[in-house]
Motif scaffolding. Sequence first.
Motif, PDB file in Angstrom:
ATOM      1  N   ALA A 199      25.577  51.644  54.235  1.00 56.58           N
ATOM      2  CA  ALA A 199      25.918  50.575  53.290  1.00 56.58           C
ATOM      3  C   ALA A 199      27.287  50.761  52.657  1.00 56.58           C
ATOM      4  O   ALA A 199      27.773  49.854  51.968  1.00 56.58           O
ATOM      5  N   LEU A 200      27.927  51.918  52.875  1.00 54.89           N
ATOM      6  CA  LEU A 200      29.173  52.220  52.189  1.00 54.89           C
ATOM      7  C   LEU A 200      30.261  51.159  52.377  1.00 54.89           C
ATOM      8  O   LEU A 200      30.932  50.796  51.400  1.00 54.89           O
ATOM      9  N   PRO A 201      30.488  50.626  53.582  1.00 54.40           N
ATOM     10  CA  PRO A 201      31.524  49.576  53.706  1.00 54.40           C
ATOM     11  C   PRO A 201      31.264  48.377  52.813  1.00 54.40           C
ATOM     12  O   PRO A 201      32.188  47.874  52.162  1.00 54.40           O
ATOM     13  N   MET A 202      30.018  47.897  52.767  1.00 57.41           N
ATOM     14  CA  MET A 202      29.717  46.749  51.917  1.00 57.41           C
ATOM     15  C   MET A 202      29.777  47.118  50.443  1.00 57.41           C
ATOM     16  O   MET A 202      30.147  46.292  49.606  1.00 57.41           O
ATOM     17  N   ILE A 203      29.432  48.356  50.102  1.00 55.56           N
ATOM     18  CA  ILE A 203      29.549  48.797  48.710  1.00 55.56           C
ATOM     19  C   ILE A 203      31.002  48.755  48.278  1.00 55.56           C
ATOM     20  O   ILE A 203      31.336  48.304  47.169  1.00 55.56           O
ATOM     21  N   LEU A 204      31.907  49.224  49.144  1.00 54.53           N
ATOM     22  CA  LEU A 204      33.336  49.202  48.819  1.00 54.53           C
ATOM     23  C   LEU A 204      33.848  47.781  48.666  1.00 54.53           C
ATOM     24  O   LEU A 204      34.674  47.492  47.796  1.00 54.53           O
ATOM     25  N   VAL A 205      33.366  46.883  49.514  1.00 58.39           N
ATOM     26  CA  VAL A 205      33.745  45.476  49.375  1.00 58.39           C
ATOM     27  C   VAL A 205      33.274  44.936  48.031  1.00 58.39           C
ATOM     28  O   VAL A 205      34.006  44.233  47.328  1.00 58.39           O
ATOM     29  N   GLY A 206      32.038  45.273  47.654  1.00 59.91           N
ATOM     30  CA  GLY A 206      31.529  44.828  46.362  1.00 59.91           C
ATOM     31  C   GLY A 206      32.313  45.402  45.205  1.00 59.91           C
ATOM     32  O   GLY A 206      32.593  44.701  44.221  1.00 59.91           O
ATOM     33  N   LEU A 207      32.707  46.672  45.308  1.00 56.78           N
ATOM     34  CA  LEU A 207      33.512  47.284  44.257  1.00 56.78           C
ATOM     35  C   LEU A 207      34.875  46.610  44.153  1.00 56.78           C
ATOM     36  O   LEU A 207      35.391  46.397  43.050  1.00 56.78           O
ATOM     37  N   MET A 208      35.465  46.286  45.289  1.00 55.46           N
ATOM     38  CA  MET A 208      36.761  45.612  45.268  1.00 55.46           C
ATOM     39  C   MET A 208      36.658  44.244  44.601  1.00 55.46           C
ATOM     40  O   MET A 208      37.453  43.908  43.717  1.00 55.46           O
ATOM     41  N   ILE A 209      35.672  43.451  45.026  1.00 59.30           N
ATOM     42  CA  ILE A 209      35.503  42.123  44.436  1.00 59.30           C
ATOM     43  C   ILE A 209      35.162  42.235  42.956  1.00 59.30           C
ATOM     44  O   ILE A 209      35.684  41.485  42.122  1.00 59.30           O
ATOM     45  N   GLY A 210      34.290  43.179  42.612  1.00 57.01           N
ATOM     46  CA  GLY A 210      33.928  43.364  41.215  1.00 57.01           C
ATOM     47  C   GLY A 210      35.115  43.763  40.356  1.00 57.01           C
ATOM     48  O   GLY A 210      35.254  43.300  39.221  1.00 57.01           O
ATOM     49  N   ALA A 211      35.993  44.624  40.897  1.00 59.82           N
ATOM     50  CA  ALA A 211      37.170  45.035  40.136  1.00 59.82           C
ATOM     51  C   ALA A 211      38.118  43.867  39.908  1.00 59.82           C
ATOM     52  O   ALA A 211      38.696  43.725  38.822  1.00 59.82           O
ATOM     53  N   ILE A 212      38.283  43.022  40.906  1.00 57.84           N
ATOM     54  CA  ILE A 212      39.164  41.856  40.749  1.00 57.84           C
ATOM     55  C   ILE A 212      38.573  40.875  39.742  1.00 57.84           C
ATOM     56  O   ILE A 212      39.287  40.356  38.872  1.00 57.84           O
ATOM     57  N   PHE A 213      37.264  40.632  39.834  1.00 55.05           N
ATOM     58  CA  PHE A 213      36.613  39.769  38.850  1.00 55.05           C
ATOM     59  C   PHE A 213      36.722  40.383  37.457  1.00 55.05           C
ATOM     60  O   PHE A 213      36.905  39.672  36.465  1.00 55.05           O
ATOM     61  N   GLY A 214      36.593  41.696  37.387  1.00 61.83           N
ATOM     62  CA  GLY A 214      36.730  42.364  36.098  1.00 61.83           C
ATOM     63  C   GLY A 214      38.122  42.218  35.517  1.00 61.83           C
ATOM     64  O   GLY A 214      38.279  42.014  34.307  1.00 61.83           O
ATOM     65  N   LEU A 215      39.145  42.313  36.365  1.00 63.15           N
ATOM     66  CA  LEU A 215      40.519  42.139  35.889  1.00 63.15           C
ATOM     67  C   LEU A 215      40.731  40.736  35.340  1.00 63.15           C
ATOM     68  O   LEU A 215      41.313  40.557  34.251  1.00 63.15           O
ATOM     69  N   LEU A 216      40.256  39.734  36.066  1.00 63.38           N
ATOM     70  CA  LEU A 216      40.397  38.356  35.596  1.00 63.38           C
ATOM     71  C   LEU A 216      39.665  38.146  34.268  1.00 63.38           C
ATOM     72  O   LEU A 216      40.175  37.463  33.366  1.00 63.38           O
ATOM     73  N   THR A 217      38.488  38.736  34.156  1.00 61.07           N
ATOM     74  CA  THR A 217      37.718  38.586  32.923  1.00 61.07           C
ATOM     75  C   THR A 217      38.383  39.313  31.762  1.00 61.07           C
ATOM     76  O   THR A 217      38.401  38.813  30.629  1.00 61.07           O
ATOM     77  N   ALA A 218      38.935  40.500  32.028  1.00 61.92           N
ATOM     78  CA  ALA A 218      39.619  41.248  30.968  1.00 61.92           C
ATOM     79  C   ALA A 218      40.811  40.463  30.433  1.00 61.92           C
ATOM     80  O   ALA A 218      41.042  40.412  29.218  1.00 61.92           O
ATOM     81  N   VAL A 219      41.567  39.840  31.333  1.00 62.05           N
ATOM     82  CA  VAL A 219      42.719  39.035  30.905  1.00 62.05           C
ATOM     83  C   VAL A 219      42.250  37.791  30.158  1.00 62.05           C
ATOM     84  O   VAL A 219      42.787  37.442  29.099  1.00 62.05           O
ATOM     85  N   GLY A 220      41.245  37.122  30.702  1.00 65.18           N
ATOM     86  CA  GLY A 220      40.734  35.928  30.030  1.00 65.18           C
ATOM     87  C   GLY A 220      40.157  36.226  28.664  1.00 65.18           C
ATOM     88  O   GLY A 220      40.345  35.452  27.716  1.00 65.18           O
ATOM     89  N   ALA A 221      39.471  37.371  28.528  1.00 58.56           N
ATOM     90  CA  ALA A 221      38.928  37.748  27.225  1.00 58.56           C
ATOM     91  C   ALA A 221      40.040  37.998  26.222  1.00 58.56           C
ATOM     92  O   ALA A 221      39.901  37.685  25.030  1.00 58.56           O
ATOM     93  N   GLY A 222      41.152  38.561  26.698  1.00 56.45           N
ATOM     94  CA  GLY A 222      42.287  38.767  25.806  1.00 56.45           C
ATOM     95  C   GLY A 222      42.922  37.463  25.359  1.00 56.45           C
ATOM     96  O   GLY A 222      43.490  37.384  24.260  1.00 56.45           O
TER      97      GLY A 222
END
Length: 276
Positions: A199-222
């Motif tokens: 499952a590691l490849p899909m986990i890494l994909v999920g982490l990548m997408i989650g990090a990008i969504f997190g960045l957008l949310t962090a900026v929007g929250a600011g």
Amino acid sequence: MTDTATRDSEVVGGRVGKGLQSLSSFSSGQTKLEILAIIATAVVVIGGMELALLWFEVPQYVLPRPSEIVVALVGDFHLILPHLGHTLVVLFSGFAIGAGIGIVLAAVITQFPFAEKIIAPYILILVTTPMLALVPLLILRFGFGYEPRIIAVALASGPMVMINSATGFRRVDANKIALARSYGASTLQIFWKIRAPMALPMILVGLMIGAIFGLLTAVGAGMVGGGFGLGNRLTTYSSMIQMPQFFGVVLILSILGILIYVTFYLIGKKWASWEA
């Protein structure tokens, strides 16, 4: 996880996976001539934009020239740097919490189908609800500090990590599991020795997408509330019509997004390159 969420996860994961493959081919197969062509294209595009804006005398407050953006970014970087630090603290903290919970929940629902029926509706709600809509409510409860932003980032990134991780945990060859059971392997051993590595490849994909969504949310929250962070700089510079500084912050955010992509690509190349 619901069928719709799983299909969405597979589509997003497939697209990102193709991007990782293309990046891998770039690093291994591109010649020096092709790299020079890419650099020359970037120079032509940026230079052409510079000349076009100068030729048509486009006002700075409408669209600044690339040179003005660079000058403003260098000149005001000492003012932007503390806000960059605040955004990174929010991003790393919220992403670590959300990703950790997401992976654990993905493991639980793939091992215990009954748990999936209980958790799936709430995850679906989190996926379909824009987390920025909850920021004002979180601010009322926790104030204007880090807490509401970290919670919003965790809620935005966690479901993405969970969906992709659960998809990865399910994409396991049943014959391998049957063979392991025939040799007396326990459920925990099967999970750590077979399901997790596969499952590691899909986990890494999920982490990548989650990090990008997190960045957008962090900026929007600011942007929604609080006096610190890159999102706050965006609203401040736009309200003061300081567009070179505004686009300078946008450039920083673009670089952060690229760094997230490259980081998980390198991790995947080292630990999950066997999938290719």
